[in-house]
Design an enzyme around this catalytic site. Structure first.
Site, mmCIF file in Angstrom:
data_model
loop_
_atom_site.group_PDB
_atom_site.id
_atom_site.type_symbol
_atom_site.label_atom_id
_atom_site.label_comp_id
_atom_site.label_asym_id
_atom_site.label_seq_id
_atom_site.Cartn_x
_atom_site.Cartn_y
_atom_site.Cartn_z
ATOM 1 N N ARG A 80 0.832 -1.200 0.000
ATOM 2 C CA ARG A 80 0.000 0.000 0.000
ATOM 3 C C ARG A 80 0.870 1.254 0.000
ATOM 4 O O ARG A 80 0.522 2.264 -0.629
ATOM 5 C CB ARG A 80 -0.960 -0.013 1.192
ATOM 6 N N LYS A 183 -2.738 6.499 1.227
ATOM 7 C CA LYS A 183 -2.602 6.989 2.602
ATOM 8 C C LYS A 183 -1.635 8.170 2.631
ATOM 9 O O LYS A 183 -0.446 8.022 2.929
ATOM 10 C CB LYS A 183 -2.131 5.844 3.517
ATOM 11 N N GLU A 219 -16.134 6.667 4.159
ATOM 12 C CA GLU A 219 -15.334 6.253 5.314
ATOM 13 C C GLU A 219 -15.939 6.776 6.612
ATOM 14 O O GLU A 219 -16.791 7.659 6.617
ATOM 15 C CB GLU A 219 -13.889 6.733 5.171
#
Length: 338
Positions: A80, A183, A219
């Site tokens: 990620r 992220k 989210e």
């Protein structure tokens, strides 16, 4: 080393012995450097400081019931991190670089891995910065990758319990086709104002809807959302949602329990049909949701003051793997120390 009261730790930084670093200059990565220095020296015109060319990861190491120290799904975090680096046009480290740094940092800070039974764990933060000095908006040619760690306390110190959540349509966490699925620091900066508003109103988390139509759940604070109903584990599918490694793990465990797993759009109105729902992520594993308040329509969705059956089963199943109490049949854990 100072004596640590493991039971009083919060989710905050606590100094440890060693962090690991790689630098990227002249088109190549350096060897890993290990240091006790907590500070970074960089140019005041470094691209990360001006244009948000920064990313990070979060994962944990656990001291198990058998005394072994395990890192949970470290390769998934490394992959990620690569996705985030590609999106920000940063040099992309190899999976091996990230994994090796995480393992080395845990090995050299074993005294800070909390004892089994305390509910505490060792949190690892890989973080990467574009460090090229300049004024123009352009990709960074230089970068710094650091992996450091800190012991953190149990998220629910008095046992897992449902949280209160508010839906806020006034602010969006990420734009459609933006950086919501990686992220990077900007996503979290964008959430601060609505998060503070929610806290002032007495809510633990803010739920974000899709930025285009404000019709679908995305989210829940800095965590993924899931709902349970009719034998199904349902979680949002959106290009703006961060692919949570915890959620990925829970989906597998849900399927193992016989639940049908669905990744799809979830309209806000569907909240009234769930028997239980929650937020999931590295910090808490699962934060069961007791009530959701829609600040725009004043609608209230209630799920009770007790943790739902499947939320508790899933929470325990994942923790059992992380702490070595159950078979790790998918090979999610990396044993760092016996």
């Amino acid at each position: 080393m100072e004596n640590i009261d493991w039971s009083s730790l919060s989710f905050n930084y606590h100094k440890t012995n060693v962090n690991a670093r790689y630098t990227y200059t002249d088109g190549k990565w350096s060897d890993m450097e290990l240091t006790d220095d907590e500070y970074i020296k960089m140019h005041m015109s470094a691209s990360c400081l001006h244009y948000g060319i920064e990313l990070f990861e979060g994962l944990k190491a656990f001291r198990g019931v058998d005394g072994k120290v395990r890192l949970f799904r470290v390769e998934e975090n490394a992959k990620r991190l690569q996705s985030s680096a590609e999106r920000l046009c940063l040099p992309v480290p190899t999976v091996e670089m990230v994994v090796n740094a995480c393992i080395e940092v845990v090995k050299r800070n074993l005294d800070f891995v909390p004892p089994y039974g305390t509910g505490a764990s060792l949190y690892l933060r890989p973080v990467m910065f574009g460090t090229t000095a300049g004024l123009g908006v352009k990709p960074a040619k230089d970068a710094l990758l650091i992996v450091y760690c800190s012991p953190v306390g149990a998220y629910f110190k008095e046992g897992i319990k449902p949280i209160l959540v508010a839906i806020d349509r006034e602010q969006d966490r990420a734009a459609p086709r933006g950086t919501g699925d990686v992220k990077v620091g900007g996503n979290y900066a964008a959430s601060l104002m609505s998060g503070e508003k929610g806290h002032r109103l007495g809510y633990s988390n803010v739920m974000y809807l899709d930025a285009a139509e404000h019709k679908y759940i995305e989210e829940c604070g800095a965590a993924n959302f899931f709902g349970i109903k009719e034998g199904k584990y349902i979680t949002p599918k959106s290009p703006s949602v961060l692919p949570s490694i915890t959620n990925k793990s829970l989906r597998q465990l849900a399927a193992d329990m016989g639940l049908e797993v669905e990744e799809r759009h979830i309209p806000v109105e569907e909240l009234s049909t769930f028997t239980e729902c929650g937020a999931c992520g590295t910090a808490a594993v699962i934060s069961p949701i007791g009530k959701i308040f829609d600040m725009d329509t004043n609608a209230i969705y209630e799920y009770g003051n007790e943790v739902g059956e499947y939320s508790m089963k899933l929470y325990n199943a994942l923790q059992d793997i992380q702490y070595g109490r159950a078979e790790d049949k998918y090979g999610w854990c990396t044993v760092v120390a016996e």
